[in-house]
Design a protein around this motif. Sequence first.
Motif, PDB file in Angstrom:
ATOM      1  N   ASN A 119     -47.829  39.684  19.058  1.00  0.00           N
ATOM      2  CA  ASN A 119     -47.936  38.587  20.015  1.00  0.00           C
ATOM      3  C   ASN A 119     -47.676  37.285  19.267  1.00  0.00           C
ATOM      4  O   ASN A 119     -47.292  37.302  18.094  1.00  0.00           O
ATOM      5  CB  ASN A 119     -49.316  38.586  20.692  1.00  0.00           C
ATOM      6  CG  ASN A 119     -50.451  38.543  19.667  1.00  0.00           C
ATOM      7  OD1 ASN A 119     -50.414  37.769  18.721  1.00  0.00           O
ATOM      8  ND2 ASN A 119     -51.471  39.384  19.871  1.00  0.00           N
ATOM      9  N   ASN A 120     -47.864  36.180  19.947  1.00  0.00           N
ATOM     10  CA  ASN A 120     -47.595  34.885  19.293  1.00  0.00           C
ATOM     11  C   ASN A 120     -48.873  34.169  18.869  1.00  0.00           C
ATOM     12  O   ASN A 120     -48.880  32.958  18.654  1.00  0.00           O
ATOM     13  CB  ASN A 120     -46.763  33.991  20.203  1.00  0.00           C
ATOM     14  CG  ASN A 120     -47.523  33.587  21.464  1.00  0.00           C
ATOM     15  OD1 ASN A 120     -48.514  34.222  21.839  1.00  0.00           O
ATOM     16  ND2 ASN A 120     -47.059  32.543  22.137  1.00  0.00           N
ATOM     17  N   ILE A 121     -49.978  34.920  18.717  1.00  0.00           N
ATOM     18  CA  ILE A 121     -51.236  34.320  18.239  1.00  0.00           C
ATOM     19  C   ILE A 121     -51.197  34.337  16.715  1.00  0.00           C
ATOM     20  O   ILE A 121     -51.758  35.204  16.050  1.00  0.00           O
ATOM     21  CB  ILE A 121     -52.463  35.074  18.790  1.00  0.00           C
ATOM     22  CG1 ILE A 121     -52.372  35.205  20.308  1.00  0.00           C
ATOM     23  CG2 ILE A 121     -53.755  34.346  18.403  1.00  0.00           C
ATOM     24  CD1 ILE A 121     -53.467  36.054  20.922  1.00  0.00           C
ATOM     25  N   THR A 122     -50.479  33.384  16.163  1.00  0.00           N
ATOM     26  CA  THR A 122     -50.169  33.410  14.727  1.00  0.00           C
ATOM     27  C   THR A 122     -50.498  32.109  13.996  1.00  0.00           C
ATOM     28  O   THR A 122     -50.422  32.071  12.761  1.00  0.00           O
ATOM     29  CB  THR A 122     -48.670  33.689  14.523  1.00  0.00           C
ATOM     30  OG1 THR A 122     -47.905  32.668  15.206  1.00  0.00           O
ATOM     31  CG2 THR A 122     -48.280  35.056  15.075  1.00  0.00           C
ATOM     32  N   ASP A 126     -48.770  31.280  29.835  1.00  0.00           N
ATOM     33  CA  ASP A 126     -47.597  31.576  30.649  1.00  0.00           C
ATOM     34  C   ASP A 126     -47.970  31.590  32.133  1.00  0.00           C
ATOM     35  O   ASP A 126     -49.034  32.090  32.523  1.00  0.00           O
ATOM     36  CB  ASP A 126     -47.024  32.937  30.242  1.00  0.00           C
ATOM     37  CG  ASP A 126     -45.679  33.198  30.890  1.00  0.00           C
ATOM     38  OD1 ASP A 126     -45.674  33.638  32.061  1.00  0.00           O
ATOM     39  OD2 ASP A 126     -44.642  32.972  30.237  1.00  0.00           O
ATOM     40  N   HIS A 166     -49.499  34.570  34.299  1.00  0.00           N
ATOM     41  CA  HIS A 166     -50.901  34.988  34.245  1.00  0.00           C
ATOM     42  C   HIS A 166     -51.720  34.196  35.266  1.00  0.00           C
ATOM     43  O   HIS A 166     -51.740  32.964  35.240  1.00  0.00           O
ATOM     44  CB  HIS A 166     -51.478  34.767  32.847  1.00  0.00           C
ATOM     45  CG  HIS A 166     -50.820  35.590  31.790  1.00  0.00           C
ATOM     46  ND1 HIS A 166     -50.993  36.952  31.690  1.00  0.00           N
ATOM     47  CD2 HIS A 166     -49.975  35.246  30.781  1.00  0.00           C
ATOM     48  CE1 HIS A 166     -50.300  37.403  30.659  1.00  0.00           C
ATOM     49  NE2 HIS A 166     -49.660  36.394  30.107  1.00  0.00           N
ATOM     50  N   GLY A 199     -56.847  42.643  22.791  1.00  0.00           N
ATOM     51  CA  GLY A 199     -55.727  42.045  23.521  1.00  0.00           C
ATOM     52  C   GLY A 199     -55.431  42.712  24.843  1.00  0.00           C
ATOM     53  O   GLY A 199     -54.333  42.557  25.382  1.00  0.00           O
ATOM     54  N   PRO A 242     -54.574  36.707  28.632  1.00  0.00           N
ATOM     55  CA  PRO A 242     -54.872  35.659  27.645  1.00  0.00           C
ATOM     56  C   PRO A 242     -56.381  35.436  27.498  1.00  0.00           C
ATOM     57  O   PRO A 242     -57.111  35.402  28.481  1.00  0.00           O
ATOM     58  CB  PRO A 242     -54.194  34.416  28.231  1.00  0.00           C
ATOM     59  CG  PRO A 242     -53.224  34.928  29.246  1.00  0.00           C
ATOM     60  CD  PRO A 242     -53.785  36.199  29.766  1.00  0.00           C
ATOM     61  N   ARG A 293     -52.598  40.467  12.515  1.00  0.00           N
ATOM     62  CA  ARG A 293     -52.470  40.671  13.957  1.00  0.00           C
ATOM     63  C   ARG A 293     -53.843  40.614  14.593  1.00  0.00           C
ATOM     64  O   ARG A 293     -54.788  41.223  14.115  1.00  0.00           O
ATOM     65  CB  ARG A 293     -51.820  42.028  14.267  1.00  0.00           C
ATOM     66  CG  ARG A 293     -50.351  42.108  13.938  1.00  0.00           C
ATOM     67  CD  ARG A 293     -49.758  43.409  14.431  1.00  0.00           C
ATOM     68  NE  ARG A 293     -48.362  43.543  14.048  1.00  0.00           N
ATOM     69  CZ  ARG A 293     -47.597  44.595  14.340  1.00  0.00           C
ATOM     70  NH1 ARG A 293     -48.122  45.615  15.010  1.00  0.00           N
ATOM     71  NH2 ARG A 293     -46.338  44.638  13.961  1.00  0.00           N
ATOM     72  N   GLY A 328     -55.607  40.309  18.749  1.00  0.00           N
ATOM     73  CA  GLY A 328     -55.266  40.380  20.166  1.00  0.00           C
ATOM     74  C   GLY A 328     -55.773  39.223  20.993  1.00  0.00           C
ATOM     75  O   GLY A 328     -55.558  39.185  22.205  1.00  0.00           O
ATOM     76  N   TRP A 353     -52.171  30.493  19.649  1.00  0.00           N
ATOM     77  CA  TRP A 353     -50.744  30.565  19.950  1.00  0.00           C
ATOM     78  C   TRP A 353     -50.198  29.130  19.934  1.00  0.00           C
ATOM     79  O   TRP A 353     -50.952  28.160  20.119  1.00  0.00           O
ATOM     80  CB  TRP A 353     -50.490  31.258  21.285  1.00  0.00           C
ATOM     81  CG  TRP A 353     -51.228  30.783  22.480  1.00  0.00           C
ATOM     82  CD1 TRP A 353     -50.811  29.873  23.401  1.00  0.00           C
ATOM     83  CD2 TRP A 353     -52.539  31.218  22.925  1.00  0.00           C
ATOM     84  NE1 TRP A 353     -51.760  29.698  24.393  1.00  0.00           N
ATOM     85  CE2 TRP A 353     -52.823  30.518  24.124  1.00  0.00           C
ATOM     86  CE3 TRP A 353     -53.484  32.124  22.441  1.00  0.00           C
ATOM     87  CZ2 TRP A 353     -54.013  30.693  24.837  1.00  0.00           C
ATOM     88  CZ3 TRP A 353     -54.664  32.305  23.137  1.00  0.00           C
ATOM     89  CH2 TRP A 353     -54.926  31.599  24.317  1.00  0.00           C
TER      90      TRP A 353
END
Length: 449
Positions: A224-227, A272, A275, A364, A368, A401, A403, A426
Amino acid sequence: MEVEVPMHSQFHVTFKNTSIIKAINPLSKPQTLSLSNLDLLSGRFPVTYLYLYRKPQAHNFASIVESLKASLAEILNHYYPFAGQIIENPDTSEPEIICNNKGALIVEAQANIPLNRLDLYNLNVSLQGKLVSIDPNFPFQIQVTKYTCGGISVTFTFDHALGDASAFGKFLVSWSEIAQQKPISCIPDHRRKLCARSPPTYHPSLNQTFVKCTIEEIINMPPNNITQKRLYFIDATSINRLQTLASVNGEKRTKIEAFSAYVWKTMVTSIDESHEKCKMGWLVDGRGRIHGEQNSLSNYIGNVLSLATAEATVTELKQISISDVANMAHQAISKVTNEAHFLDLIDWIECHRPGLMLSKTVLGRGGPALVVSSGRRFPVAELDFGFGSPVLGTACSTIERIGVGYMNQRQSARGDGSWTVSAILWPELAAALESDSIFQPMSASLLQL
């Protein structure tokens, strides 16, 4: 005055030495420590704490490292599981702690920049492989890094099976007390005595919150983009203002509830449009809740955590006030901050053993979400190992990673009511939070370096 310019590509760390530190008076023979039911809910995530210290006035780096080694060898007599190994039981596939005094790992390193050039905001460029060394053979490991100015950073990394933040805080305070030649204030309880009732019974709602999983599923969560790993400073004025906004009609909300309400309302602007709903979660410590205050588990070394969650529609969160959102947070947390919940959770895990368990939100599953962890009692300024108090103490993460978005709050080293907040976000949420003045990117100037 010199302008802060964090050095990204120029920041390098040279690893100078590694040492294995063992307890000087170990157990007479190895012992196997089975994990409690709540330990199986930890996810085996590595837990890292980062502390920064100005250049010590009366000590050089070599003497500091030797002092840390000597005091660590002494405190491991009391916290002997931290010098053990964690292996998988072949019959149950559950982790066990083998208390065999294999030792804790200390890594010594040299940075090529002064401490005030370290990027304290973008932790993606500062942590993994630089300030944090992780050897899977050691459940507890430390890296001590010297900077060109003489300043020092220390990272402490624990396997979550060893305990939770309360347990690690007790350990670090005890270690600092030993280093200062003081008696330790906590006699640790390693019995892992959180047992299920007979017969086990639980509320069926727990089936919707938690799930059995494998270590492979935890490690290999879907990408995912939770980085974005970030560190922020929040001043006391902002915190108090949020609490005032969240407390209406005579209902006072806690600072964490008010903070969560602000973050949740900000979060809905960053997800997004596909959701319709999103979640907020809160880690809750069961100490003082299980078996009443007379058996508060205050010195219990292990995991005593659960997760409270709340869900709302994006439309509702946008429309209602921050006080209404704080009320939602309060109601969700209140459902978990009681003995009945924790006894039910222990029994739920018992009915799903053997194996590991985790919150569906953390994995995850379900859209969200962001989880808030409060470290308001975690030691910061008091963590003096004999060479001064830190200017920064914070949780951080090397997890690749996850979630769910995550925030860890704790008091800043200033002691003036301000906070340090470590986060995994994110990109859109990071941008939304930083568009306001409340979340200030951490910097050397805020730490007065």
